[in-house]
Design a protein around this motif. Structure first.
Motif, PDB file in Angstrom:
ATOM      1  N   UNK A   1     -17.898   6.222  -6.729  1.00  0.00           N
ATOM      2  CA  UNK A   1     -17.375   7.349  -7.489  1.00  0.00           C
ATOM      3  C   UNK A   1     -16.128   6.890  -8.246  1.00  0.00           C
ATOM      4  N   UNK A   2     -16.161   7.051  -9.566  1.00  0.00           N
ATOM      5  CA  UNK A   2     -15.043   6.622 -10.404  1.00  0.00           C
ATOM      6  C   UNK A   2     -14.470   7.823 -11.146  1.00  0.00           C
ATOM      7  N   UNK A   3     -13.139   7.852 -11.232  1.00  0.00           N
ATOM      8  CA  UNK A   3     -12.489   8.979 -11.903  1.00  0.00           C
ATOM      9  C   UNK A   3     -11.045   8.614 -12.232  1.00  0.00           C
ATOM     10  N   UNK A   4     -10.433   9.455 -13.074  1.00  0.00           N
ATOM     11  CA  UNK A   4      -9.018   9.317 -13.413  1.00  0.00           C
ATOM     12  C   UNK A   4      -8.232  10.295 -12.537  1.00  0.00           C
ATOM     13  N   UNK A   5      -7.202   9.784 -11.887  1.00  0.00           N
ATOM     14  CA  UNK A   5      -6.375  10.604 -10.994  1.00  0.00           C
ATOM     15  C   UNK A   5      -4.991  10.789 -11.593  1.00  0.00           C
ATOM     16  N   UNK A   6      -4.563  12.043 -11.692  1.00  0.00           N
ATOM     17  CA  UNK A   6      -3.207  12.360 -12.124  1.00  0.00           C
ATOM     18  C   UNK A   6      -2.318  12.389 -10.868  1.00  0.00           C
ATOM     19  N   UNK A   7      -1.473  11.377 -10.727  1.00  0.00           N
ATOM     20  CA  UNK A   7      -0.687  11.197  -9.506  1.00  0.00           C
ATOM     21  C   UNK A   7       0.426  12.248  -9.428  1.00  0.00           C
TER      22      UNK A   7
ATOM     23  N   UNK B   1       5.914  11.555  -8.226  1.00  0.00           N
ATOM     24  CA  UNK B   1       5.545  10.479  -9.156  1.00  0.00           C
ATOM     25  C   UNK B   1       4.737  11.067 -10.309  1.00  0.00           C
ATOM     26  N   UNK B   2       4.686  10.321 -11.395  1.00  0.00           N
ATOM     27  CA  UNK B   2       3.916  10.734 -12.573  1.00  0.00           C
ATOM     28  C   UNK B   2       3.030   9.582 -13.020  1.00  0.00           C
ATOM     29  N   UNK B   3       2.088   9.891 -13.887  1.00  0.00           N
ATOM     30  CA  UNK B   3       1.216   8.866 -14.424  1.00  0.00           C
ATOM     31  C   UNK B   3      -0.219   9.022 -13.947  1.00  0.00           C
ATOM     32  N   UNK B   4      -1.124   8.287 -14.600  1.00  0.00           N
ATOM     33  CA  UNK B   4      -2.545   8.344 -14.270  1.00  0.00           C
ATOM     34  C   UNK B   4      -3.041   6.967 -13.841  1.00  0.00           C
TER      35      UNK B   4
ATOM     36  N   UNK C   1       0.827  -1.198   0.000  1.00  0.00           N
ATOM     37  CA  UNK C   1       0.000   0.000   0.000  1.00  0.00           C
ATOM     38  C   UNK C   1       0.866   1.255   0.000  1.00  0.00           C
ATOM     39  N   UNK C   2       0.380   2.274  -0.684  1.00  0.00           N
ATOM     40  CA  UNK C   2       1.080   3.546  -0.787  1.00  0.00           C
ATOM     41  C   UNK C   2       0.122   4.676  -0.438  1.00  0.00           C
ATOM     42  N   UNK C   3       0.657   5.751   0.076  1.00  0.00           N
ATOM     43  CA  UNK C   3      -0.151   6.951   0.248  1.00  0.00           C
ATOM     44  C   UNK C   3      -0.057   7.745  -1.047  1.00  0.00           C
ATOM     45  N   UNK C   4      -1.193   7.901  -1.695  1.00  0.00           N
ATOM     46  CA  UNK C   4      -1.249   8.499  -3.035  1.00  0.00           C
ATOM     47  C   UNK C   4      -1.854   9.893  -2.947  1.00  0.00           C
ATOM     48  N   UNK C   5      -1.191  10.848  -3.548  1.00  0.00           N
ATOM     49  CA  UNK C   5      -1.688  12.221  -3.635  1.00  0.00           C
ATOM     50  C   UNK C   5      -1.756  12.602  -5.108  1.00  0.00           C
ATOM     51  N   UNK C   6      -2.886  13.157  -5.504  1.00  0.00           N
ATOM     52  CA  UNK C   6      -3.033  13.541  -6.904  1.00  0.00           C
ATOM     53  C   UNK C   6      -4.242  14.420  -7.129  1.00  0.00           C
ATOM     54  N   UNK C   7      -4.452  14.784  -8.389  1.00  0.00           N
ATOM     55  CA  UNK C   7      -5.549  15.668  -8.779  1.00  0.00           C
ATOM     56  C   UNK C   7      -6.488  14.932  -9.726  1.00  0.00           C
ATOM     57  N   UNK C   8      -7.779  15.058  -9.468  1.00  0.00           N
ATOM     58  CA  UNK C   8      -8.788  14.415 -10.317  1.00  0.00           C
ATOM     59  C   UNK C   8      -8.759  15.068 -11.694  1.00  0.00           C
TER      60      UNK C   8
ATOM     61  N   UNK D   1     -17.874  14.325  -1.354  1.00  0.00           N
ATOM     62  CA  UNK D   1     -18.340  14.648  -2.702  1.00  0.00           C
ATOM     63  C   UNK D   1     -17.153  15.158  -3.511  1.00  0.00           C
ATOM     64  N   UNK D   2     -16.774  14.385  -4.511  1.00  0.00           N
ATOM     65  CA  UNK D   2     -15.594  14.716  -5.311  1.00  0.00           C
ATOM     66  C   UNK D   2     -16.002  15.313  -6.646  1.00  0.00           C
ATOM     67  N   UNK D   3     -15.139  16.140  -7.204  1.00  0.00           N
ATOM     68  CA  UNK D   3     -15.401  16.748  -8.511  1.00  0.00           C
ATOM     69  C   UNK D   3     -14.080  16.993  -9.218  1.00  0.00           C
ATOM     70  N   UNK D   4     -14.190  17.350 -10.465  1.00  0.00           N
ATOM     71  CA  UNK D   4     -13.003  17.578 -11.288  1.00  0.00           C
ATOM     72  C   UNK D   4     -12.113  18.664 -10.678  1.00  0.00           C
ATOM     73  N   UNK D   5     -10.792  18.397 -10.658  1.00  0.00           N
ATOM     74  CA  UNK D   5      -9.839  19.377 -10.177  1.00  0.00           C
ATOM     75  C   UNK D   5      -9.517  19.280  -8.703  1.00  0.00           C
ATOM     76  N   UNK D   6     -10.262  18.439  -7.962  1.00  0.00           N
ATOM     77  CA  UNK D   6      -9.974  18.305  -6.529  1.00  0.00           C
ATOM     78  C   UNK D   6      -8.634  17.602  -6.318  1.00  0.00           C
ATOM     79  N   UNK D   7      -7.898  18.074  -5.329  1.00  0.00           N
ATOM     80  CA  UNK D   7      -6.633  17.437  -4.943  1.00  0.00           C
ATOM     81  C   UNK D   7      -6.912  16.574  -3.719  1.00  0.00           C
TER      82      UNK D   7
END
Length: 569
Positions: free
Chosen positions: A113-119, A131-134, A95-102, A145-151
């Protein structure tokens, strides 16, 4: 004849680019050779332009150039270079702690809730690194409640994308790779923390919020028992359409109406053009300067773009907006344009922006349908023109002509996409032409326009917006009732075998040959080119018939043998 400019230059260049993309997918990694071809062909083209007296123009060089360009365009997806901190190197581990932007609009369905995260960063053993990648993320639960652009941040494993290993099944891994997604994660709502709401990308966030408000408006005020279908037609959200209703639309041959594509965008453009033309025709300034149609074209693109943005700009919608935009621009400049060239230009622009689109089912179906309609109608109306010369058109004749044209559009769209539908869905609707004749006018010219008009009215006049949305819902209920009635017919659809690529090629060659076999009229003198085309059509028709006979023999002796083939997974 040699120096005569080719009348449709974009078409062979597009075909060459598509061949280069397919070759780049099949044989990736040969970028040095591709760059060599680009430089060589580009240099020869430059020399042929500079030294016109010495070098004859040769169309072979641009063909080679676009083939190599197509090969290079697809390489970032088929032969990607992953840096050392790419997420693909950390899949299937702890397991990793992942930080990224929707990075896209959040799909919400059944408490998920399903979305693509830019790590952006990963943390392992209290060590944080960039890190990089989606990755594709699924969050169980409705909170936060998540939406586009949330970190956001959460702790989970990154799993590699895998196929289901069914023989001949859908290649999910390649599908996600074409989206630049190389991992997936699952997290419960309690483990997800919103670090910050998006402050940049104001435009995309605003559009996302507007879509959510419109979806809520439809949920509260309209759609009746078919709110899921209305949401799909207005804001492109198909998650709430029951599977049984999807199957009914597919059996009736009108399943394409559930995905916002060229048909929807084209109807909106046509309705907008007629309305704006009528409005501008009442202004003398536009009449005196012959700017009625030009102004209508410019204004028509506004609702087209607004509809595309409101529907989420899915890949099929993007292609439709680009295609309609190219057609409108060609009309705006008042150049004598060829629809086939315009269609080819739209396809080329789409492939330059996103080369993997050529592998998309929606891309293939959309352009196959439009190409079949344009080419088929051209051939039919050239023959029909002889009989219509000198005849006065009455109101009844005009209605019959429009009805016949609508029938031909549905007919050519269906036969143009038939082998692709068999290839991807293994089902063909036998009532598709009849069903489209009934359903498309209701949904295309009543449900969608009144629904969109209610959306535009909603911010300024809520009561009128609710009334128009009610009309849209009533019309949609009637259309869905017809779809269910037609789909219940025992002969509505049949299951089909999966055609081979050889059979698909033979089918399209035969269609071309049939449309070019008959001479237009005996009284009309044929040119050398049309005479050659007719002779070629005869030869190809005979060759294809022989090929089909051989293929049938293959079916009887190989495909339909009484053996059971088992695949052990």
């Amino acid at each position: 004849m040699i120096d005569k400019v080719y009348s449709r230059p974009i078409i062979p260049l597009l075909i060459s680019m598509i061949c280069g993309i397919f070759f780049g997918d099949a044989v990736p990694g040969c970028m040095v050779w591709a760059y060599l071809l680009v430089s060589t062909a580009g240099g020869l083209i430059f020399c042929s332009i500079i030294f016109k007296p010495f070098l004859k123009k040769d169309f072979l060089f641009p063909i080679i150039l676009f083939f190599a360009l197509g090969y290079l365009l697809i390489q970032p997806w088929t032969s990607p270079h992953f840096p050392s901190n790419h997420i693909i190197h950390f899949t299937d581990s702890n397991k990793l702690k992942i930080v990224g932007t929707i990075d896209q609009s959040v799909e919400k369905n059944k408490h998920r809730q399903k979305f693509i995260l830019c790590v952006e960063t990963l943390e392992k053993n209290n060590k944080k690194f960039c890190a990089t990648g989606k990755i594709r993320v699924t969050v169980t639960g409705d909170e936060p409640v998540l939406s586009f652009g949330d970190r956001i941040s959460f702790t989970a494993k990154i799993k590699s994308i895998r196929n289901f290993k069914n023989p001949g099944g859908f290649d999910y891994k390649r599908f996600m790779a074409f989206k630049s997604v190389f991992g997936s994660s699952y997290a419960h709502e309690e483990k997800v923390t919103v670090i910050s709401k998006s402050q940049d990308r104001v435009m995309r966030r605003t559009i996302s919020n507007v879509r959510c408000r419109v979806s809520t408006f439809i949920q509260k005020k309209g759609g009746g028992n078919h709110q899921g279908v209305l949401k799909a037609l207005i804001v492109g959200q198909r998650q709430q359409i029951p599977q049984a209703l999807r199957d009914a639309f597919n059996r009736s041959g009108v399943g394409h109406l559930l995905a916002i594509s060229g048909l929807h965008i084209g109807i909106i453009a046509s309705v907008a053009f007629m309305i704006f033309s009528w409005i501008l025709s009442h202004f003398k300034l536009f009449l005196f300067n012959a700017w009625v149609k030009k102004g209508a074209v410019i204004l028509s693109f506004v609702p087209v773009l607004a509809y595309g943005l409101l529907s989420g700009m899915a890949p099929s919608t993007q292609r439709a907006v680009i295609m309609v935009g190219v057609f409108l621009m060609a009309f705006l400049f008042e150049k004598e344009h060829d629809l086939m060239n315009t269609l080819a230009l739209a396809a080329m622009l789409i492939l330059i922006v996103h080369p993997p689109s050529v592998f998309s089912i929606s891309f293939q179906l959309s352009f196959a349908a439009v190409l079949s309609i344009i080419y088929g109608l051209t051939k039919v109306y050239k023959r029909q023109a002889f009989f219509s010369d000198g005849l006065k058109k009455s109101l009844f004749t005009g209605i019959i002509s429009k009805t016949f044209s609508f029938f031909l559009v549905s007919f050519f769209a269906i036969i143009g996409t038939l082998p692709l539908v068999m290839l991807y869905f293994n089902q063909v609707s036998l009532i598709g032409i009849f069903a489209n004749f009934l359903i498309v006018p209701i949904i295309g010219f009543i449900v969608v326009p009144t629904g969109l008009f209610s959306v535009f009215l909603y911010p300024v006049w809520g009561e009128a917006a609710s009334w128009f949305l009610y009309i849209s819902g009533v019309a949609l209920s009637k259309a869905v009732g017809l779809v269910n009635l037609l789909s219940d017919l025992p002969f509505a659809a049949v299951k089909t075998v999966t055609p081979s690529y050889f059979e698909i090629c033979c089918y399209y060659i035969m269609m071309w040959a049939l449309l070019n076999l008959k001479r237009r009229m005996p009284e009309i003198s044929e040119t050398e080119k049309s005479n050659f085309t007719r002779k070629a059509a005869r030869v190809l028709a005979v060759v294809v018939v022989l090929a089909f006979v051989g293929d049938i023999c293959y079916w009887l002796n190989v495909r339909f043998r009484a053996y059971l083939h088992c695949s052990a997974l």
